[in-house]
Design a protein around this motif. Structure first.
Motif, mmCIF file in Angstrom:
data_model
loop_
_atom_site.group_PDB
_atom_site.id
_atom_site.type_symbol
_atom_site.label_atom_id
_atom_site.label_comp_id
_atom_site.label_asym_id
_atom_site.label_seq_id
_atom_site.Cartn_x
_atom_site.Cartn_y
_atom_site.Cartn_z
ATOM 1 N N GLY A 83 0.798 -1.221 0.000
ATOM 2 C CA GLY A 83 0.000 0.000 0.000
ATOM 3 C C GLY A 83 0.829 1.269 0.000
ATOM 4 N N HIS A 84 2.121 1.139 0.329
ATOM 5 C CA HIS A 84 3.018 2.303 0.340
ATOM 6 C C HIS A 84 4.065 2.230 -0.770
ATOM 7 C CE1 HIS A 84 1.659 4.403 3.990
ATOM 8 N NE2 HIS A 84 1.285 3.193 4.384
ATOM 9 N N GLY A 85 3.807 1.379 -1.766
ATOM 10 C CA GLY A 85 4.649 1.431 -2.964
ATOM 11 C C GLY A 85 5.512 0.219 -3.251
ATOM 12 N N LEU A 86 5.508 -0.792 -2.373
ATOM 13 C CA LEU A 86 6.338 -1.968 -2.603
ATOM 14 C C LEU A 86 5.682 -2.899 -3.622
ATOM 15 C CD1 LEU A 86 8.873 -3.646 -1.645
ATOM 16 C CD2 LEU A 86 7.290 -4.842 -0.111
ATOM 17 N N SER A 87 6.477 -3.435 -4.540
ATOM 18 C CA SER A 87 5.971 -4.471 -5.447
ATOM 19 C C SER A 87 5.814 -5.771 -4.660
ATOM 20 C CB SER A 87 6.937 -4.683 -6.611
ATOM 21 O OG SER A 87 7.054 -3.492 -7.374
ATOM 22 N N PRO A 88 4.676 -6.454 -4.769
ATOM 23 C CA PRO A 88 4.393 -7.629 -3.921
ATOM 24 C C PRO A 88 5.464 -8.709 -3.976
ATOM 25 C CG PRO A 88 2.432 -6.981 -5.140
ATOM 26 C CD PRO A 88 3.555 -6.148 -5.675
ATOM 27 N N GLU A 89 6.047 -8.941 -5.143
ATOM 28 C CA GLU A 89 7.026 -10.027 -5.305
ATOM 29 C C GLU A 89 8.348 -9.728 -4.597
ATOM 30 O OE1 GLU A 89 7.717 -7.182 -8.714
ATOM 31 O OE2 GLU A 89 5.972 -8.046 -7.690
ATOM 32 N N LYS A 90 8.511 -8.518 -4.100
ATOM 33 C CA LYS A 90 9.761 -8.149 -3.423
ATOM 34 C C LYS A 90 9.717 -8.420 -1.917
ATOM 35 C CE LYS A 90 11.093 -4.501 -6.693
ATOM 36 N NZ LYS A 90 11.432 -3.064 -6.839
ATOM 37 N N PHE A 91 8.586 -8.888 -1.391
ATOM 38 C CA PHE A 91 8.432 -9.094 0.056
ATOM 39 C C PHE A 91 8.919 -10.478 0.466
ATOM 40 C CE2 PHE A 91 6.154 -10.677 3.745
ATOM 41 C CZ PHE A 91 6.206 -9.619 4.634
ATOM 42 N N TYR A 92 9.770 -10.526 1.503
ATOM 43 C CA TYR A 92 10.236 -11.787 2.091
ATOM 44 C C TYR A 92 10.201 -11.666 3.614
ATOM 45 C CZ TYR A 92 12.045 -12.868 -2.573
ATOM 46 O OH TYR A 92 12.150 -13.104 -3.914
ATOM 47 N N PHE A 93 9.911 -12.771 4.268
ATOM 48 C CA PHE A 93 9.851 -12.803 5.733
ATOM 49 C C PHE A 93 11.009 -13.627 6.268
ATOM 50 C CE2 PHE A 93 8.010 -15.315 9.429
ATOM 51 C CZ PHE A 93 8.265 -14.332 10.373
ATOM 52 N N ILE A 94 11.875 -12.991 7.044
ATOM 53 C CA ILE A 94 12.969 -13.680 7.750
ATOM 54 C C ILE A 94 12.867 -13.287 9.216
ATOM 55 C CG2 ILE A 94 15.453 -14.006 8.018
ATOM 56 C CD1 ILE A 94 14.716 -15.065 5.400
ATOM 57 N N PRO A 95 12.364 -14.168 10.082
ATOM 58 C CA PRO A 95 12.158 -13.819 11.498
ATOM 59 C C PRO A 95 13.459 -13.803 12.286
ATOM 60 C CG PRO A 95 11.642 -16.118 11.132
ATOM 61 C CD PRO A 95 11.971 -15.545 9.782
ATOM 62 N N ASN A 96 13.362 -13.480 13.550
ATOM 63 C CA ASN A 96 14.489 -13.633 14.456
ATOM 64 C C ASN A 96 14.725 -15.118 14.714
ATOM 65 O OD1 ASN A 96 15.278 -10.930 14.903
ATOM 66 N ND2 ASN A 96 13.554 -10.637 16.291
ATOM 67 N N GLY A 97 15.874 -15.431 15.295
ATOM 68 C CA GLY A 97 16.195 -16.832 15.500
ATOM 69 C C GLY A 97 17.005 -17.086 16.749
ATOM 70 N N ILE A 98 17.504 -18.288 16.843
ATOM 71 C CA ILE A 98 18.311 -18.692 17.999
ATOM 72 C C ILE A 98 19.662 -19.248 17.515
ATOM 73 C CG2 ILE A 98 16.424 -19.119 19.628
ATOM 74 C CD1 ILE A 98 17.974 -22.095 17.999
ATOM 75 N N VAL A 99 20.652 -19.095 18.382
ATOM 76 C CA VAL A 99 21.979 -19.633 18.113
ATOM 77 C C VAL A 99 22.075 -20.963 18.857
ATOM 78 C CG1 VAL A 99 24.463 -19.224 18.247
ATOM 79 C CG2 VAL A 99 22.883 -17.289 17.968
ATOM 80 N N VAL A 100 22.027 -22.054 18.122
ATOM 81 C CA VAL A 100 22.000 -23.387 18.748
ATOM 82 C C VAL A 100 23.223 -23.599 19.637
ATOM 83 C CG1 VAL A 100 21.966 -25.868 18.294
ATOM 84 C CG2 VAL A 100 20.630 -24.319 16.848
ATOM 85 N N GLN A 101 24.372 -23.078 19.201
ATOM 86 C CA GLN A 101 25.604 -23.273 19.956
ATOM 87 C C GLN A 101 25.525 -22.661 21.351
ATOM 88 O OE1 GLN A 101 27.863 -25.223 18.715
ATOM 89 N NE2 GLN A 101 29.246 -25.088 20.473
#
Length: 412
Positions: free
Chosen positions: A187-205
C-alpha cells in the motif's frame, strides 16, 4: 559476495545488543562471504559502546568489518535522540561515496530503526552499483503514530512517511521481521514479489555452552522445588509492554494453589512491580536479578512452564517475532502466550496455551490446566516447541534462506 549490513543500533558479542545484525553477519562470514557492518558509535541498547575519535572508525570482530560512524550520546526518546538520528543519517549520506569506494559491496542491507537509513544506504548502493535491500523490524512512522500518539500531520511524521514511501518504491527487496506486513508495504509502494519474511532466531551453539545460575537464583529455585510447588517462569525486561502486572494478579489468585512465580531480569518498572506485590501481599512471587545470557538456558530449563505476554496493541496485527518465545521453545518447556497478534507462534508450534492479553482469569486457568496436565503431556508440548524452533528458527536455517534471497537478487 560482499555484503554491507547497516543498522544504527548494530551490536556484537563485545558490545551487546542488537544481536540480529551481528549474528547474521557472523553466519555470512562463516559461509564464505565478506561483510561490513555500518553502525552509529553510540546506541542506548548496547552494554558497551565503542570508543571512537574520528568520524569513521574501523574495527574487526569475528571476521566482520565494522565501520562506526561517530554520533553523540543521548538518553530516552526526546530531542537528543532525534538529533542523534538526524546526525547519523546525515553522516551516512555524506560518507556514502567513501564507504562505497572502500568496500565495494555487491548488496547493501538497510536495517535501521527508521526508513531514513535507507536514503544513505541507497546512495552507497548506487555509488557501488550494488543491489539494495530494506530490512524492516518496525513500521515507521506508524509506530510513533499508534504508540506515541503523534498526529499523521505532524511535520516529523510527514517527513518520515515520505522516507518510508521512498524506501518501498526504490528497494530491490524487503526482508521483513513482521510476517503480516506485506499488504501494508504494498500500500506504500512496494511491489508484492519483493516481500520476504525472515524472522528472528536462535543460536544453537549458545545452548551447548551454558553457565550455572548465580547462587541466589539456585537457592530460590531449590527452595521452591523442595516445597513441591509448580513453577511459572518469566525471563526478560520488566516493562509495561510485557503485561507483568496481569501476571502478578494471576499469582494472587493462585496464592493457595501450590503455584509460585519466578521473574528474572531488570527493567524500568521492576521496583514498582516489587512494591505492588508487597502492597497486595503476593507472597508466591520471587523477583531475581538479571543473569548473563549464557545462564538463561539453565534458568529456563528449571521452570515448569514459561510465560510471555504483551499488552494489546494495534501494531501487533502485522505479526511478531520475539526472541523470548524462541528461547522458551529451545528450553523445551510449555509456554503460556498472552499476546494478540497477526500470527500465533505458540499455536503454530503446538507448544503451549494461548490466551487473551491482560485477561487474569484466562492466564490463571491456563496455569492450572498445565499444572494438572500429566508430566508426559507437558513434555510433549515442550518437545513440540523445541523441534519447531530448530526446524524454522535456527540461525543456520535462517541464514540459508537469507543467502538464497541475496544470491537470487544479485543474479537478476
Amino acid at each position: 559476495m560482499k555484503i554491507l549490513y547497516e543498522s544504527d543500533l548494530a551490536g556484537s558479542k563485545n558490545h551487546g545488543m542488537a544481536y540480529r545484525i551481528y549474528q547474521f553477519s557472523k553466519e555470512f562470514v562463516e559461509s564464505g562471504h565478506e561483510v561490513m557492518i555500518v553502525a552509529a558509535s553510540y546506541s542506548h541498547v548496547r552494554r558497551v559502546n565503542p570508543c571512537v575519535k574520528k568520524n569513521l572508525t574501523d574495527e574487526i570482530i569475528d571476521g566482520i568489518k565494522y565501520k562506526w560512524i561517530k554520533t553523540p550520546k543521548y538518553s530516552g526518546n526526546g530531542l537528543r535522540r532525534v538529533i542523534h538520528m538526524l546526525l547519523y543519517n546525515f553522516k551516512l549520506c555524506f560518507f556514502a561515496k567513501k564507504i562505497a569506494r572502500d568496500f565495494r559491496p555487491d548488496v547493501v542491507i538497510a536495517s535501521g530503526v527508521t526508513p531514513l537509513d535507507f536514503i544513505g544506504c541507497y546512495r552507497i548502493a548506487r555509488k557501488a552499483k550494488a543491489k539494495i535491500v530494506l530490512e524492516v523490524g518496525d513500521l515507521w512512522p506508524l509506530t510513533p503514530i499508534e504508540l506515541g500518539g503523534y498526529s499523521s500531520k505532524h511535520p516529523f511524521i510527514r517527513f518520515m512517511q515520505k522516507a518510508e514511501d521512498y524506501a518501498y518504491q526504490n528497494t530491490d527487496n524487503v526482508i521483513s521481521l513482521l510476517p503480516c506486513a506485506k499488504d501494508y508495504m504494498v500500500g506504500h509502494g512496494l511491489s508484492p514479489e519483493k516481500f520476504y519474511f525472515i524472522p528472528n532466531g536462535i543460536v544453537v551453539q549458545d545452548w551447548k555452552q551454558t553457565q550455572d545460575l548465580p547462587l541466589e537464583h539456585q537457592d530460590v529455585i531449590r527452595q521452591i522445588q523442595n516445597r513441591g510447588k509448580f513453577m511459572v517462569g518469566y525471563a526478560g525486561t520488566h516493562s509495561i509492554s510485557n503485561a507483568l502486572y496481569t501476571l502478578l494478579e494471576a499469582a494472587l489468585k493462585l496464592k493457595n494453589k501450590d503455584v509460585e512465580f519466578v521473574l528474572v531480569g531488570e527493567g524500568p518498572i521492576k521496583e514498582d512491580l516489587i512494591k505492588y506485590s508487597q502492597s497486595k501481599n503476593i507472597e508466591n512471587v520471587h523477583f531475581l536479578p538479571g543473569i548473563p545470557k549464557a545462564s538463561v538456558p539453565t534458568l529456563l530449563k528449571r521452570m515448569d512452564v514459561l510465560y510471555v505476554g504483551f499488552q494489546r496493541r494495534s501494531l501487533y496485527r502485522f505479526g511478531i517475532s520475539p526472541n523470548k518465545i524462541y528461547d522458551y521453545m529451545m528450553a523445551g518447556k510449555p509456554i503460556i502466550q498472552a499476546i494478540e497478534a497477526g500470527n500465533n507462534i505458540v499455536k503454530e508450534a503446538k507448544c503451549g496455551l494461548y490466551v487473551t492479553p491482560d485477561n487474569i482469569e484466562e492466564i490463571t486457568n491456563a496455569i492450572l490446566e498445565l499444572k494438572e496436565m500429566s508430566s508426559t503431556d507437558r513434555k510433549k508440548l515442550g518437545d513440540n516447541g523445541n523441534q519447531y524452533v530448530l526446524q524454522y528458527h535456527s540461525y543456520e536455517v535462517l541464514t540459508g534462506n537469507y543467502l538464497n534471497i541475496l544470491n537470487n537478487l544479485i543474479k537478476q
